[in-house]
Design an enzyme around this catalytic site. Sequence first.
Site, PDB file in Angstrom:
ATOM      1  CB  SER A  45      -1.133   0.116   1.076  1.00  0.00           C
ATOM      2  OG  SER A  45      -0.206   0.077   2.308  1.00  0.00           O
ATOM      3  CG  ASN A  46       3.680   2.711   2.917  1.00  0.00           C
ATOM      4  OD1 ASN A  46       3.324   3.951   3.161  1.00  0.00           O
ATOM      5  ND2 ASN A  46       3.454   1.744   3.733  1.00  0.00           N
TER       6      ASN A  46
ATOM      7  CG  HIS B 100      10.355   1.912  12.026  1.00  0.00           C
ATOM      8  ND1 HIS B 100      10.578   0.469  12.090  1.00  0.00           N
ATOM      9  CD2 HIS B 100      10.189   2.281  13.307  1.00  0.00           C
ATOM     10  CE1 HIS B 100      10.507   0.005  13.158  1.00  0.00           C
ATOM     11  NE2 HIS B 100      10.401   0.999  14.167  1.00  0.00           N
TER      12      HIS B 100
ATOM     13  CG  MET C 285       8.045  -7.915   5.421  1.00  0.00           C
ATOM     14  SD  MET C 285       8.077  -6.591   6.480  1.00  0.00           S
ATOM     15  CE  MET C 285       8.073  -7.606   8.083  1.00  0.00           C
ATOM     16  NE  ARG C 286      16.615 -11.818   2.332  1.00  0.00           N
ATOM     17  CZ  ARG C 286      16.595 -13.069   2.586  1.00  0.00           C
ATOM     18  NH1 ARG C 286      15.780 -13.715   3.260  1.00  0.00           N
ATOM     19  NH2 ARG C 286      18.179 -13.546   2.464  1.00  0.00           N
TER      20      ARG C 286
ATOM     21  CG  LEU D 297      16.586  -3.722  13.446  1.00  0.00           C
ATOM     22  CD1 LEU D 297      16.078  -4.054  11.940  1.00  0.00           C
ATOM     23  CD2 LEU D 297      16.217  -4.730  14.427  1.00  0.00           C
ATOM     24  CG  ASP D 298      14.072  -0.165  12.197  1.00  0.00           C
ATOM     25  OD1 ASP D 298      14.175  -0.148  10.561  1.00  0.00           O
ATOM     26  OD2 ASP D 298      13.494  -1.137  12.546  1.00  0.00           O
TER      27      ASP D 298
HETATM   28  C1  GRF Z   1       4.028  -0.644   6.619  1.00  0.00           C
HETATM   29  O1  GRF Z   1       3.196  -0.672   7.965  1.00  0.00           O
HETATM   30  C2  GRF Z   1       5.512  -0.300   6.821  1.00  0.00           C
HETATM   31  O2  GRF Z   1       5.589   0.926   7.827  1.00  0.00           O
HETATM   32  C3  GRF Z   1       5.995  -1.329   7.288  1.00  0.00           C
HETATM   33  O3  GRF Z   1       5.434  -2.629   6.683  1.00  0.00           O
HETATM   34  C4  GRF Z   1       4.006  -2.132   6.384  1.00  0.00           C
HETATM   35  C5  GRF Z   1       4.153  -2.267   5.090  1.00  0.00           C
HETATM   36  O4  GRF Z   1       2.800  -2.116   4.198  1.00  0.00           O
HETATM   37  N1  GRF Z   1       7.619  -1.281   7.095  1.00  0.00           N
HETATM   38  P1  GRF Z   1       2.332  -1.908   2.824  1.00  0.00           P
HETATM   39  O5  GRF Z   1       2.931  -3.435   2.269  1.00  0.00           O
HETATM   40  O6  GRF Z   1       3.083  -0.745   2.356  1.00  0.00           O
HETATM   41  O7  GRF Z   1       1.053  -2.170   2.525  1.00  0.00           O
END
Ligand code: GRF
Length: 191
Positions: free
Chosen positions: A13-14, A110, A91-92, A145-146
């Site tokens: 979604s982002n 984040h 997610m990696r 990490l972040d």
């Molecule tokens: C979001 O909450 C972002 O902050 C985190 O993972 C989520 C991803 O959501 N890193 P999307 O795939 O962008 O919908």
Amino acid sequence: MKSLAIFISGRGSNMQAIVTACKDGILKGLAQPILVFSNKEEAAGLAYAQKAGIPTEVIISKGKDRKTFDQEVVKMLHQYQPDYIILAGYMRILSSYFIQQFPNKIINIHPADTTLHQGLDGYNWAFDKKLTTTKITVHFVDEGLDTGRIIKQEVVDLSGVSSLEDVEQRGLAVEHKVYSQALKEIILDHS
Ligand code: GRF
């Protein structure tokens, strides 16, 4: 015009919000998505990108060690030469090798204040702590990490939330705006 390679692992979604901002919103004329990359072939966001006419690439990460996988991704990126790599639910954890190839070019969002909470589950953290506000952070990615330099933060009002879903919904609404705003600031700063 800066070129963006957007990295996703799932919903995206982002990514969609950034693509829209490039097409008709605050990134119009400033940035364009040249690639949507996923480490998972089942990532739902890939279909959106394909429909939008954005090139997509998938390299499956499962079962590969971090460096071997990242070397393949770097090789693939050579064809695209993006100005920025935009992590959007990717997610990696990136290897040092990868990060060193693109200094100050990798940006992440984040779902918490990176000075208070690092790693996964930023919304669970805010919900469990019963916070009445939390912050979304857009930051450069470094080898921690972040821990990278913060570009922009935006407050999420959590007053009256009754479920984790509420927290996520409010947070994502902020994420979808602040990511493009932060990218605009960075692009204008460096042009
Ligand atoms: C979001 O909450 C972002 O902050 C985190 O993972 C989520 C991803 O959501 N890193 P999307 O795939 O962008 O919908």
